[in-house]
Design a protein around this motif. Structure first.
Motif, PDB file in Angstrom:
ATOM      1  N   GLU A 101       0.922  -1.312   0.043  1.00  0.00           N
ATOM      2  CA  GLU A 101       0.104  -0.013   0.066  1.00  0.00           C
ATOM      3  C   GLU A 101       0.838   1.188  -0.032  1.00  0.00           C
ATOM      4  O   GLU A 101       0.540   2.192  -0.838  1.00  0.00           O
ATOM      5  CB  GLU A 101      -0.938  -0.133   1.280  1.00  0.00           C
ATOM      6  N   ASP A 154       3.773   1.395  -1.304  1.00  0.00           N
ATOM      7  CA  ASP A 154       4.489   1.428  -2.618  1.00  0.00           C
ATOM      8  C   ASP A 154       3.510   1.980  -3.542  1.00  0.00           C
ATOM      9  O   ASP A 154       3.868   3.012  -4.586  1.00  0.00           O
ATOM     10  CB  ASP A 154       5.151   0.090  -2.988  1.00  0.00           C
ATOM     11  N   LYS A 155       2.254   1.634  -3.442  1.00  0.00           N
ATOM     12  CA  LYS A 155       1.163   2.226  -4.467  1.00  0.00           C
ATOM     13  C   LYS A 155       0.833   3.646  -4.110  1.00  0.00           C
ATOM     14  O   LYS A 155       0.890   4.388  -5.057  1.00  0.00           O
ATOM     15  CB  LYS A 155      -0.143   1.148  -3.919  1.00  0.00           C
ATOM     16  N   LYS A 156       1.294   3.936  -3.009  1.00  0.00           N
ATOM     17  CA  LYS A 156       0.915   5.658  -2.691  1.00  0.00           C
ATOM     18  C   LYS A 156       2.091   6.043  -3.225  1.00  0.00           C
ATOM     19  O   LYS A 156       1.874   7.379  -4.201  1.00  0.00           O
ATOM     20  CB  LYS A 156       0.864   5.842  -1.264  1.00  0.00           C
TER      21      LYS A 156
END
Length: 87
Positions: free
Chosen positions: A29, A31-33
């Protein structure tokens, strides 16, 4: 007694495994941000260089689809436009 130890061990293993899964999701999460922020920066850079980011987003969306899927979508859009007298 042995059943208690087995149950306790299984609970400990399950809790450890659950914690590991949750920590992996949390890292992903984050990393996604970070990636979403990077993408936002690229779009801002494109806009600053005079590109129409709305059009670019449409192109990116289209490139995710295969040729047949794009053609089918375009045919449906053309059909709907014709039905509404937009052509």
């Amino acid at each position: 007694m042995a059943d208690d130890i087995t149950t306790e061990t299984a609970d400990t293993v399950a809790a450890g495994q659950l914690r590991a899964f949750i920590e992996r999701v949390e890292r992903l999460e984050e990393d996604k941000k970070t990636i979403a922020e990077d993408i936002k920066e690229v779009y801002a850079e494109m806009k600053a260089n005079g590109f129409d980011t709305k059009a670019v987003r449409s192109i990116v969306r289209l490139r995710k689809k295969d040729q047949a899927e794009r053609q089918e979508e375009e045919a449906m859009i053309d059909l709907y436009k014709a039905a509404l007298g937009m052509e």
